[in-house]
Design an enzyme around this catalytic site. Structure first.
Site, mmCIF file in Angstrom:
data_model
loop_
_atom_site.group_PDB
_atom_site.id
_atom_site.type_symbol
_atom_site.label_atom_id
_atom_site.label_comp_id
_atom_site.label_asym_id
_atom_site.label_seq_id
_atom_site.Cartn_x
_atom_site.Cartn_y
_atom_site.Cartn_z
ATOM 1 N N SER A 55 0.830 -1.203 0.000
ATOM 2 C CA SER A 55 0.000 0.000 0.000
ATOM 3 C C SER A 55 0.867 1.257 0.000
ATOM 4 O O SER A 55 1.702 1.439 -0.879
ATOM 5 C CB SER A 55 -0.952 -0.046 1.202
ATOM 6 N N ASP A 87 -5.741 -3.734 -1.849
ATOM 7 C CA ASP A 87 -4.641 -3.479 -0.905
ATOM 8 C C ASP A 87 -3.895 -4.734 -0.476
ATOM 9 O O ASP A 87 -4.498 -5.687 0.022
ATOM 10 C CB ASP A 87 -5.236 -2.786 0.324
#
Length: 254
Positions: free
Chosen positions: A39, A149
């Site tokens: 991320s 993510d």
């Protein structure tokens, strides 16, 4: 000196602390041989390895308007298009092969829940996939597969960093979330994020066992989507890196 590899966690604006750590390592003359990122950590890893000016990026990111992301419904609450535009602007190079050191980016496949580690090919779209927090940003489609993510599958990518490091390298894990103080959760989105982050934090402890050293900067109050806090998070990373330098040097020289 043993080669150093970093594992950079996700955490939205919190990931600015990773940039602070990397800046201090550069100033201390400690080379980084490779990075693994999830991320926001993937964004910082790719930016640094691509030769970006991290202080300039921190300044630019801190000037983003808090509502920059909002666009309404369509697979996520916030704008994946604007996220992609920001990543395109922040990353100097377009492919993994153009980076100055190896980088591993972790994303999670939506339909299987499996962790996928990318180390080659298009860089910007892969980082965008790793940054697409489920329910907040829409999934990213790569080669017909949907990704979101990487932190859903692995909060801090210690294992991919260890794979890069091999038997001789030192793995430094950077946790940009455990040193934060969470404010009250008063909205539906805030409550949902709090619940998800609580579950992920519980998994972090086991992942960190594979690291040789862990840095958890003292971030103060949490600000996952608050650009104005980015300079503070950046400085927290710098402070934590300076504190950790003596122990890190011992590990690298052992």
């Amino acid at each position: 000196m043993k080669p150093l590899f970093l594992a950079l966690s996700g955490g939205g604006a919190h990931a600015a602390c990773h940039a602070g750590v990397l800046l201090e390592l550069d100033r201390a003359g400690i080379p980084v041989a490779g990075l693994a990122g999830v991320s926001g950590g993937a964004l910082v890893a790719a930016a640094w390895a691509g030769g970006a000016d991290l202080e300039k990026l921190v300044d630019q990111a801190s000037r983003l308007h808090p509502w920059f992301w909002v666009r309404g419904w369509g697979g996520g609450l916030l704008s994946g298009t604007k996220l992609g535009a920001m990543i395109d602007e922040f990353l100097p190079v377009a492919t993994f092969e153009d980076l100055r050191v190896p980088v591993a980016v972790v994303a999670t496949e939506v339909d299987t829940g499996e962790k996928v580690v990318f180390r080659s090919g298009p860089l910007r779209d892969t980082v965008r996939a790793s940054c697409s927090f489920p329910g907040v940003f829409p999934p990213m489609i790569l080669d017909g597969r949907r990704f979101y993510d990487g932190g859903v599958a692995e909060v801090i990518p210690v294992r991919p960093a260890r794979e890069l490091a091999g038997e001789t390298g030192v793995v430094l894990a950077l946790d940009c979330n455990s040193g934060t103080k969470w404010p009250g959760a008063g909205s539906f989105v805030a409550v949902a994020l709090r619940a998800g982050l609580t579950l992920l934090r519980g998994r972090t402890r086991g992942e960190l066992l594979g690291a040789d050293l862990v840095i958890a900067p003292k971030m103060g109050e949490s600000g996952w989507m608050q650009p104005r806090r980015i300079p503070r998070f950046f400085e927290a990373g710098r402070e934590a890196a300076r504190d950790a330098l003596p122990e890190l040097k011992q590990l690298l020289e052992a």
